[in-house]
Design a protein around this motif. Structure first.
Motif, PDB file in Angstrom:
ATOM      1  N   LEU A  57       0.837  -1.206   0.000  1.00 25.09           N
ATOM      2  CA  LEU A  57       0.000   0.000   0.000  1.00 25.09           C
ATOM      3  C   LEU A  57       0.868   1.250   0.000  1.00 25.09           C
ATOM      4  O   LEU A  57       0.594   2.207  -0.737  1.00 25.09           O
ATOM      5  CB  LEU A  57      -0.919  -0.003   1.220  1.00 25.09           C
ATOM      6  N   ARG A  58       1.915   1.260   0.801  1.00 26.37           N
ATOM      7  CA  ARG A  58       2.829   2.403   0.846  1.00 26.37           C
ATOM      8  C   ARG A  58       3.469   2.649  -0.507  1.00 26.37           C
ATOM      9  O   ARG A  58       3.495   3.788  -1.008  1.00 26.37           O
ATOM     10  CB  ARG A  58       3.901   2.143   1.897  1.00 26.37           C
ATOM     11  N   ASP A  59       3.988   1.592  -1.136  1.00 27.42           N
ATOM     12  CA  ASP A  59       4.670   1.746  -2.421  1.00 27.42           C
ATOM     13  C   ASP A  59       3.703   2.212  -3.501  1.00 27.42           C
ATOM     14  O   ASP A  59       4.030   3.084  -4.318  1.00 27.42           O
ATOM     15  CB  ASP A  59       5.321   0.427  -2.828  1.00 27.42           C
ATOM     16  N   TRP A  60       2.517   1.643  -3.531  1.00 27.82           N
ATOM     17  CA  TRP A  60       1.546   2.005  -4.566  1.00 27.82           C
ATOM     18  C   TRP A  60       1.002   3.412  -4.354  1.00 27.82           C
ATOM     19  O   TRP A  60       0.722   4.131  -5.314  1.00 27.82           O
ATOM     20  CB  TRP A  60       0.411   0.985  -4.585  1.00 27.82           C
ATOM     21  N   THR A  61       0.856   3.814  -3.093  1.00 28.01           N
ATOM     22  CA  THR A  61       0.409   5.174  -2.820  1.00 28.01           C
ATOM     23  C   THR A  61       1.453   6.185  -3.261  1.00 28.01           C
ATOM     24  O   THR A  61       1.122   7.207  -3.881  1.00 28.01           O
ATOM     25  CB  THR A  61       0.106   5.343  -1.317  1.00 28.01           C
ATOM     26  N   LEU A  80      -5.363   8.812   2.889  1.00 27.67           N
ATOM     27  CA  LEU A  80      -5.959   9.349   1.670  1.00 27.67           C
ATOM     28  C   LEU A  80      -5.951   8.308   0.558  1.00 27.67           C
ATOM     29  O   LEU A  80      -6.904   8.218  -0.228  1.00 27.67           O
ATOM     30  CB  LEU A  80      -5.207  10.604   1.221  1.00 27.67           C
ATOM     31  N   GLY A  81      -4.887   7.490   0.491  1.00 28.64           N
ATOM     32  CA  GLY A  81      -4.844   6.424  -0.502  1.00 28.64           C
ATOM     33  C   GLY A  81      -5.970   5.421  -0.302  1.00 28.64           C
ATOM     34  O   GLY A  81      -6.608   4.990  -1.272  1.00 28.64           O
ATOM     35  N   LEU A  82      -6.239   5.039   0.945  1.00 29.10           N
ATOM     36  CA  LEU A  82      -7.361   4.135   1.225  1.00 29.10           C
ATOM     37  C   LEU A  82      -8.688   4.789   0.860  1.00 29.10           C
ATOM     38  O   LEU A  82      -9.601   4.132   0.347  1.00 29.10           O
ATOM     39  CB  LEU A  82      -7.351   3.737   2.697  1.00 29.10           C
ATOM     40  N   LEU A  83      -8.785   6.085   1.098  1.00 28.82           N
ATOM     41  CA  LEU A  83     -10.012   6.807   0.761  1.00 28.82           C
ATOM     42  C   LEU A  83     -10.220   6.835  -0.752  1.00 28.82           C
ATOM     43  O   LEU A  83     -11.340   6.638  -1.245  1.00 28.82           O
ATOM     44  CB  LEU A  83      -9.922   8.223   1.329  1.00 28.82           C
ATOM     45  N   GLN A  84      -9.152   7.070  -1.497  1.00 31.06           N
ATOM     46  CA  GLN A  84      -9.260   7.073  -2.957  1.00 31.06           C
ATOM     47  C   GLN A  84      -9.556   5.683  -3.503  1.00 31.06           C
ATOM     48  O   GLN A  84     -10.306   5.534  -4.475  1.00 31.06           O
ATOM     49  CB  GLN A  84      -7.956   7.614  -3.562  1.00 31.06           C
ATOM     50  N   LEU A  85      -8.993   4.654  -2.879  1.00 33.13           N
ATOM     51  CA  LEU A  85      -9.296   3.286  -3.296  1.00 33.13           C
ATOM     52  C   LEU A  85     -10.768   2.967  -3.067  1.00 33.13           C
ATOM     53  O   LEU A  85     -11.418   2.333  -3.911  1.00 33.13           O
ATOM     54  CB  LEU A  85      -8.406   2.310  -2.535  1.00 33.13           C
ATOM     55  N   ALA A  86     -11.313   3.402  -1.941  1.00 36.89           N
ATOM     56  CA  ALA A  86     -12.732   3.182  -1.677  1.00 36.89           C
ATOM     57  C   ALA A  86     -13.606   3.904  -2.703  1.00 36.89           C
ATOM     58  O   ALA A  86     -14.622   3.362  -3.163  1.00 36.89           O
ATOM     59  CB  ALA A  86     -13.075   3.655  -0.265  1.00 36.89           C
ATOM     60  N   CYS A  87     -13.212   5.108  -3.092  1.00 36.09           N
ATOM     61  CA  CYS A  87     -13.956   5.825  -4.134  1.00 36.09           C
ATOM     62  C   CYS A  87     -13.921   5.059  -5.454  1.00 36.09           C
ATOM     63  O   CYS A  87     -14.923   5.007  -6.188  1.00 36.09           O
ATOM     64  CB  CYS A  87     -13.384   7.225  -4.324  1.00 36.09           C
ATOM     65  N   SER A  88     -12.781   4.456  -5.765  1.00 41.81           N
ATOM     66  CA  SER A  88     -12.675   3.667  -6.996  1.00 41.81           C
ATOM     67  C   SER A  88     -13.582   2.445  -6.940  1.00 41.81           C
ATOM     68  O   SER A  88     -14.204   2.076  -7.950  1.00 41.81           O
ATOM     69  CB  SER A  88     -11.221   3.244  -7.220  1.00 41.81           C
ATOM     70  N   VAL A  89     -13.655   1.798  -5.786  1.00 41.80           N
ATOM     71  CA  VAL A  89     -14.532   0.632  -5.648  1.00 41.80           C
ATOM     72  C   VAL A  89     -15.996   1.040  -5.844  1.00 41.80           C
ATOM     73  O   VAL A  89     -16.776   0.325  -6.491  1.00 41.80           O
ATOM     74  CB  VAL A  89     -14.325  -0.035  -4.278  1.00 41.80           C
ATOM     75  N   ILE A  90     -16.379   2.201  -5.328  1.00 40.02           N
ATOM     76  CA  ILE A  90     -17.747   2.691  -5.514  1.00 40.02           C
ATOM     77  C   ILE A  90     -18.011   2.957  -6.992  1.00 40.02           C
ATOM     78  O   ILE A  90     -19.091   2.628  -7.515  1.00 40.02           O
ATOM     79  CB  ILE A  90     -17.971   3.954  -4.668  1.00 40.02           C
ATOM     80  N   CYS A  91     -17.036   3.537  -7.693  1.00 42.83           N
ATOM     81  CA  CYS A  91     -17.199   3.763  -9.133  1.00 42.83           C
ATOM     82  C   CYS A  91     -17.347   2.443  -9.883  1.00 42.83           C
ATOM     83  O   CYS A  91     -18.159   2.320 -10.808  1.00 42.83           O
ATOM     84  CB  CYS A  91     -16.010   4.543  -9.679  1.00 42.83           C
ATOM     85  N   LEU A  92     -16.572   1.450  -9.488  1.00 38.31           N
ATOM     86  CA  LEU A  92     -16.651   0.151 -10.156  1.00 38.31           C
ATOM     87  C   LEU A  92     -17.991  -0.522  -9.875  1.00 38.31           C
ATOM     88  O   LEU A  92     -18.534  -1.219 -10.738  1.00 38.31           O
ATOM     89  CB  LEU A  92     -15.499  -0.740  -9.704  1.00 38.31           C
ATOM     90  N   ARG A  93     -18.514  -0.342  -8.681  1.00 37.78           N
ATOM     91  CA  ARG A  93     -19.843  -0.897  -8.388  1.00 37.78           C
ATOM     92  C   ARG A  93     -20.904  -0.292  -9.300  1.00 37.78           C
ATOM     93  O   ARG A  93     -21.845  -0.962  -9.690  1.00 37.78           O
ATOM     94  CB  ARG A  93     -20.194  -0.622  -6.923  1.00 37.78           C
ATOM     95  N   ARG A  94     -20.731   0.970  -9.616  1.00 40.67           N
ATOM     96  CA  ARG A  94     -21.697   1.600 -10.541  1.00 40.67           C
ATOM     97  C   ARG A  94     -21.550   1.052 -11.945  1.00 40.67           C
ATOM     98  O   ARG A  94     -22.521   0.936 -12.685  1.00 40.67           O
ATOM     99  CB  ARG A  94     -21.497   3.123 -10.524  1.00 40.67           C
ATOM    100  N   LEU A  95     -20.330   0.714 -12.323  1.00 39.33           N
ATOM    101  CA  LEU A  95     -20.113   0.093 -13.633  1.00 39.33           C
ATOM    102  C   LEU A  95     -20.556  -1.362 -13.645  1.00 39.33           C
ATOM    103  O   LEU A  95     -21.147  -1.842 -14.606  1.00 39.33           O
ATOM    104  CB  LEU A  95     -18.629   0.163 -14.008  1.00 39.33           C
ATOM    105  N   ARG A  96     -20.235  -2.086 -12.585  1.00 46.13           N
ATOM    106  CA  ARG A  96     -20.560  -3.500 -12.483  1.00 46.13           C
ATOM    107  C   ARG A  96     -21.425  -3.700 -11.242  1.00 46.13           C
ATOM    108  O   ARG A  96     -20.907  -3.876 -10.146  1.00 46.13           O
ATOM    109  CB  ARG A  96     -19.280  -4.347 -12.374  1.00 46.13           C
TER     110      ARG A  96
END
Length: 269
Positions: free
Chosen positions: A72-76, A250-266
């Protein structure tokens, strides 16, 4: 367990954004590196359950909490999560599921159990350390941009930074989309100075006035941002800030936002 935490739809979008793994030494190569998908499963496990990194069940996830935290640290630090969010927003715009003409903005306070950047004495929690999540969403509640500040920061101070944090959303022919046409907000943003700044950016401010009785009908449009905060708080790691490093939270928060976007797509995810 791996497929449940990291579905194929998510992994197909994350994998191209991850930095390449370091080369192994020929002599003394050490232990075999845990796969990125397994490490991402560990990150999502902590994000969803809120369990401490050291208490993550290795036998269920496939990696230790330390490994997941390091990844998580490296990817953030590599900026993976904002790019993932931008990719998903572009897909939503391509399919006609992103409507940015009307956007809503708001902030939500969370307690911070440890000190660190972007923490401050909360005015709503007996001056205990806390942080604030600031969010802007489209008409349907899709998270478009998110920022993190200390708990003592006023919501209106993040109005312009949130607008600047909106990425260049592609997906359709022509210029990328970066700003809404109308912005809905509650009484916490009732400052004429910021109304003028929004007008200069070509955005119509629809902000409730302080001292005016309720019943203006503004809540019929801006309720979606409250629902999105409820979606974010379903990720238990975001209900309370445990991370000392602000960039990781903030990285975890942005990841959660991405998951919500993906739920809307799928919708099946």
């Amino acid at each position: 367990m791996l497929a449940d935490l990291v579905p194929d739809a998510l992994w197909e979008r994350v994998a191209p954004l991850l930095p390449p793994p370091p080369e192994r030494r020929r002599r003394y190569p050490g232990r075999l590196r845990v796969s990125d998908r397994t490490a991402l499963a560990g990150v999502l496990y902590v994000l969803r359950t809120g369990v401490a990194w050291r208490d993550m069940p290795v036998e269920r996830v496939g990696c230790s909490g330390v490994t997941a935290w390091r990844r998580l640290r490296d990817w953030t630090e590599a900026g993976v999560w904002p790019r993932l969010h931008e990719v998903l927003l572009a897909e939503l715009r391509t399919t006609g599921l992103l409507e940015m003409d009307d956007c809503a903005i708001d902030g939500s306070h969370v307690r911070a159990l440890k000190r660190g950047d972007h923490t401050g004495p909360s005015p709503v929690d007996r001056a205990r350390p806390g942080s604030k999540h600031h969010l802007i969403v489209d008409r349907h509640g899709t998270p478009v941009a998110v920022t993190l500040t200390g708990g003592n920061r006023h919501d209106v101070t993040q109005l312009l930074p949130l607008l600047e944090a909106i990425p260049h959303i592609r997906g359709l022919r022509g210029r990328p989309r970066r700003r809404p046409r109308r912005l809905f907000a509650d009484r916490g943003y009732d400052f004429d100075k910021y109304r003028r700044l929004l007008w200069k950016r070509g955005i119509k401010p629809v902000i409730a006035r302080r001292g005016v009785a309720h019943g203006s009908g503004l809540g019929k449009t801006r309720w979606v941002v409250e629902r999105t905060f409820a979606w974010l708080h379903q990720f238990k790691r975001l209900r309370i800030r445990y991370e000392v490093r602000a960039d990781l939270h903030l990285g975890l928060l942005q990841l959660a936002c991405s998951v919500i976007c993906l739920r809307r797509l799928r919708t099946s995810f």
